[in-house]
Design a protein around this motif. Structure first.
Motif, PDB file in Angstrom:
ATOM      1  N   GLY A 207     -18.906 -49.606  74.927  1.00 26.72           N
ATOM      2  CA  GLY A 207     -18.644 -48.179  75.001  1.00 26.72           C
ATOM      3  C   GLY A 207     -18.503 -47.542  73.633  1.00 26.72           C
ATOM      4  N   GLU A 208     -18.475 -46.225  73.651  1.00 27.61           N
ATOM      5  CA  GLU A 208     -18.385 -45.461  72.397  1.00 27.61           C
ATOM      6  C   GLU A 208     -17.020 -44.805  72.237  1.00 27.61           C
ATOM      7  N   ASP A 209     -15.995 -45.443  72.771  1.00 24.40           N
ATOM      8  CA  ASP A 209     -14.640 -44.905  72.661  1.00 24.40           C
ATOM      9  C   ASP A 209     -14.195 -44.967  71.199  1.00 24.40           C
ATOM     10  N   PRO A 210     -13.949 -43.827  70.575  1.00 25.43           N
ATOM     11  CA  PRO A 210     -13.573 -43.829  69.147  1.00 25.43           C
ATOM     12  C   PRO A 210     -12.227 -44.492  68.887  1.00 25.43           C
ATOM     13  N   THR A 211     -11.392 -44.619  69.924  1.00 28.64           N
ATOM     14  CA  THR A 211     -10.079 -45.242  69.747  1.00 28.64           C
ATOM     15  C   THR A 211     -10.155 -46.764  69.827  1.00 28.64           C
ATOM     16  N   CYS A 212     -11.338 -47.296  70.175  1.00 29.27           N
ATOM     17  CA  CYS A 212     -11.502 -48.750  70.328  1.00 29.27           C
ATOM     18  C   CYS A 212     -12.058 -49.327  69.032  1.00 29.27           C
ATOM     19  N   ASP A 213     -11.209 -50.049  68.289  1.00 32.65           N
ATOM     20  CA  ASP A 213     -11.656 -50.598  67.012  1.00 32.65           C
ATOM     21  C   ASP A 213     -12.343 -51.950  67.223  1.00 32.65           C
ATOM     22  N   ASN A 214     -12.777 -52.559  66.113  1.00 37.42           N
ATOM     23  CA  ASN A 214     -13.522 -53.818  66.201  1.00 37.42           C
ATOM     24  C   ASN A 214     -12.695 -54.940  66.811  1.00 37.42           C
TER      25      ASN A 214
END
Length: 317
Positions: free
Chosen positions: A222-229
């Motif tokens: 997904g492209e969730d900006p809150t999900c880091d590597n």
């Protein structure tokens, strides 16, 4: 056996079906139809399941007609009437699903789906399966927002009820189908919530573990900006564990859905390419794609057993 006794013929058919003898069961059911075509909806429900395509629809419709005749003779508010209404609605669902799959290329397929589901709603508007199947129809029409609303309505009818009472919630298989639909409308959080409940009921369901893995995999992409590597790595780790569990369980039985397991193996291989098993300590056999006891313990660490209670469900429209 009295070959004119329709109840005896039905019982004989059920026994034959349970032992895998389709032809003798079919003969008993058809004989029962010949003797008493207007009554006894059960024989038509079994015939609908045995037959295929339009022949199946024909028998389900005969069963619906028989149930409607029975309903006309029952007090409208009786428990018996409520049960019969639910069975009638479920028969409409079965006919709709045939037109969504085996008969989807029939010229009137879309019209039939709408007709059956409208009839089902009229007779039992609180049947979750009707709304869930309506979501499938809306997805086939590329009406994504309408599909989401249908799923919301379906879940609202049972999500807060006693999950341990089979009469209060849809069947396990129906809820697995719900997870697939939730993923199609991109509601991965709700899909995980349903999967957590299903795992508590049956933690040896291959399809359930596959869907767990697929949901985590979709979240990782997904492209969730809150999900880091780091979070994406954790999601891939969880996805691989679930896929491996599905593969392990499938190896213990004669599992029929080879394409599902093949897909699970492909995804495990893809995850291994970017996240080698040794990097996170997984006891993963790259050749056999099996899951060891240590990983089963990890499943609990990820909260699949009790990471959310029934009160934590977030209904989304």
């Amino acid at each position: 056996m009295d070959d004119r006794n329709t109840q005896a013929l039905l019982l004989a058919a059920i026994i034959q079906l349970e032992t895998g003898n389709i032809e003798p069961a079919l003969n008993c059911l058809l004989k029962s139809v010949e003797i008493e075509p207007e009554r006894g909806f059960e024989k038509y429900m079994y015939l609908g399941q045995i037959m295929i395509e339009l022949e199946s629809v024909k028998y389900f419709q005969l069963g619906v007609d028989a149930m409607r005749r029975d309903l006309d003779e029952l007090p409208k508010d009786s428990n018996h009437a409520a049960v019969l209404k639910r069975k009638t609605a479920e028969a409409y669902v079965a006919m709709t699903e045939i037109y969504l799959t085996d008969c989807c290329f029939e010229d009137d397929a879309e019209k039939k789906c709408e007709e059956f589901l409208t009839n089902g709603l009229d007779i039992d508007p609180e049947c979750p399966e009707i709304h869930q199947t309506m979501a499938s129809v809306r997805l086939s029409q590329n009406r994504l927002d309408d599909a989401r609303e249908c799923l919301r309505k379906s879940m609202a009818l049972w999500i807060e009820k006693d999950q341990n009472d089979p009469s209060q919630v849809p069947s396990f298989e129906t809820r697995l189908a719900l997870v697939r639909l939730l993923l199609e409308v991109d509601d991965k959080d709700q899909a995980l919530s349903i999967l957590e409940r299903l795992q508590k009921e049956d933690d040896e369901s291959i399809d359930m573990w596959y869907l767990y893995g697929w949901t985590y995999h979709l979240q990782s992409e997904g492209e969730d900006p809150t999900c880091d590597n780091d979070e994406k790595t954790d999601l891939l780790h969880s996805s691989r564990e679930c896929f491996n569990q599905a593969i392990r369980l499938a190896g213990l039985i004669d599992y029929e859905n080879d394409s599902l397991i093949d897909h699970a193996r492909e995804l495990v291989a893809a995850i291994n390419a970017v996240l080698p098993p040794s990097a996170d300590g997984e006891a993963d056999n790259a050749d056999e794609n099996t899951m060891g006891e240590g990983q089963e313990g990890d499943a609990e660490d990820h909260g699949w057993e009790d990471s959310s209670s029934d009160d934590d469900v977030d209904m989304q429209s």
